[in-house]
Scaffold this active site. Structure first.
Site, PDB file in Angstrom:
ATOM      1  N   GLY A   1      -5.691  -4.385   7.052  1.00 33.49           N
ATOM      2  CA  GLY A   1      -6.802  -3.441   7.133  1.00 33.49           C
ATOM      3  C   GLY A   1      -7.765  -3.699   8.268  1.00 33.49           C
ATOM      4  O   GLY A   1      -8.240  -2.759   8.924  1.00 33.49           O
TER       5      GLY A   1
ATOM      6  N   THR B   1       0.837  -1.190   0.000  1.00 30.48           N
ATOM      7  CA  THR B   1       0.000   0.000   0.000  1.00 30.48           C
ATOM      8  C   THR B   1       0.878   1.249   0.000  1.00 30.48           C
ATOM      9  O   THR B   1       1.967   1.246   0.552  1.00 30.48           O
ATOM     10  CB  THR B   1      -0.877  -0.012   1.270  1.00 30.48           C
ATOM     11  OG1 THR B   1      -1.747  -1.144   1.214  1.00 30.48           O
ATOM     12  CG2 THR B   1      -1.698   1.248   1.397  1.00 30.48           C
TER      13      THR B   1
END
Length: 327
Positions: A245, A192
């Site tokens: 996440g 990410t």
């Protein structure tokens, strides 16, 4: 008080044995993007414009899990997501489930600027992208042979793949060959991306973008587009998180850093360290953050985190593991 910028390319179980051909391009990419951000801040570009600019650049680099480098769902499809937030106005925008948009972060910015909403996803987000005339490409553009290999490796290991974490090989696979798999040598270990910035007047902004987890269920939404989890900015600080996440959402990582500064009077470093090392499970989270005073924090509880930062007083850093500053 002075300007500052920090960016990341993902956190996880990054092996110290990561080969130079895998490590150096990522370090150079971080260095390149850091230089772009510093130049933009020095030219008095707003922090909001700076973080969008830097994340767009990171999205265009296939070494990271965003844009062109986005990983695949369990169905072999790509679902990209991003968010952006302006600390001065508290305005923000987010998108999920993108399959054709080249720069998800810029679509998130358009959601913020041109709609009464904060978050658009899947078909609605794609339709909005077409209406706004943003650059799109057929989804096959994002489905690269490398991404297909990453997905196959994750499926063989029967796991959802967090950024950089290596899958567990079964004994049969180990016995078939003594050479390292693409996962072991870092080929599929991408992460990410995110950027935070503050100008010399204390204005703050944050942006984050990702393709999610390898082998994730189709329709899964992570922390990246969730304001307060993967991305947050207010008058105290700007934060961009990376890692697993679900853990980041549960801990409202980005917002908690700001809240500890606001309500407990902690410094940026104290707040960021507390959230990462005391409030989230080990091996799940990393973040980059800047304060209104121009301080920088880049803690992580994983093996490493691709990261870079620079401040107005001349400090600059590109690093992966603890105490391994590249410059």
């Amino acid at each position: 008080m002075g300007w500052a910028i920090a960016l990341h390319g993902g956190a996880g179980d990054i092996p110290y044995s990561l080969p130079p051909e895998r490590r150096l391009p990522r370090e150079e990419a971080l260095r390149h993007c850091l230089q772009i951000g510093v130049k933009a801040l020095k030219s008095n570009m707003t922090p909001l414009d700076v973080v969008e600019l830097v994340v767009r650049e990171l999205e265009d680099i296939p070494h990271f899990n965003a844009g062109r480098g986005s990983v695949l769902t369990s169905k072999g499809t790509v679902e990209m997501e991003a968010s952006i937030m302006d600390g001065n106005t508290m305005k923000c925008g987010a998108v999920s489930g993108l399959t054709t948009v080249v720069n998800a972060v810029s679509l998130a910015r358009l959601v913020m600027d041109r709609t009464p909403h904060i978050y658009l996803a899947f078909d609605g987000a794609e339709e909005f992208a077409r209406q706004q005339g943003v650059e799109t490409l057929d989804s096959s553009h994002f489905i690269t042979p490398e991404n297909i290999e990453r997905l196959n490796q994750a499926k063989d290991a029967n796991r959802v793949q967090i950024d950089y974490t290596q899958p567990i090989q079964n004994d049969a696979a180990k016995n078939e060959t003594e050479t390292e798999t693409p996962f072991a040598n870092g080929d599929s270990q991408i992460g990410t991306v995110g950027c935070v910035a503050v100008d010399s007047n204390g204005n703050l902004a944050s942006a984050t973008s990702t393709g999610g987890l390898v082998n994730k269920m189709a329709g899964r939404i992570g922390d990246t587009p969730v304001i307060g989890a993967g991305t947050y900015a207010n008058e105290f600080c700007a934060v961009s998180a990376t890692g697993k996440g679900e853990a980041i959402i549960r801990a409202t990582v980005a917002r908690d850093v700001a809240a500890m500064m606001e309500f407990k009077g902690l410094s940026l470093k104290e707040a960021a360290d507390c959230v990462v090392h005391e409030r989230t499970p080990k091996g799940t989270v990393g973040l980059v953050a800047v304060s209104a005073a121009g301080e920088v924090a880049m803690p992580y509880n994983t093996t490493g985190m691709f990261r870079a930062c620079a401040t107005e007083d001349g400090y600059s850093e590109v690093a992966i593991w603890p105490n391994t500053k590249v410059e």
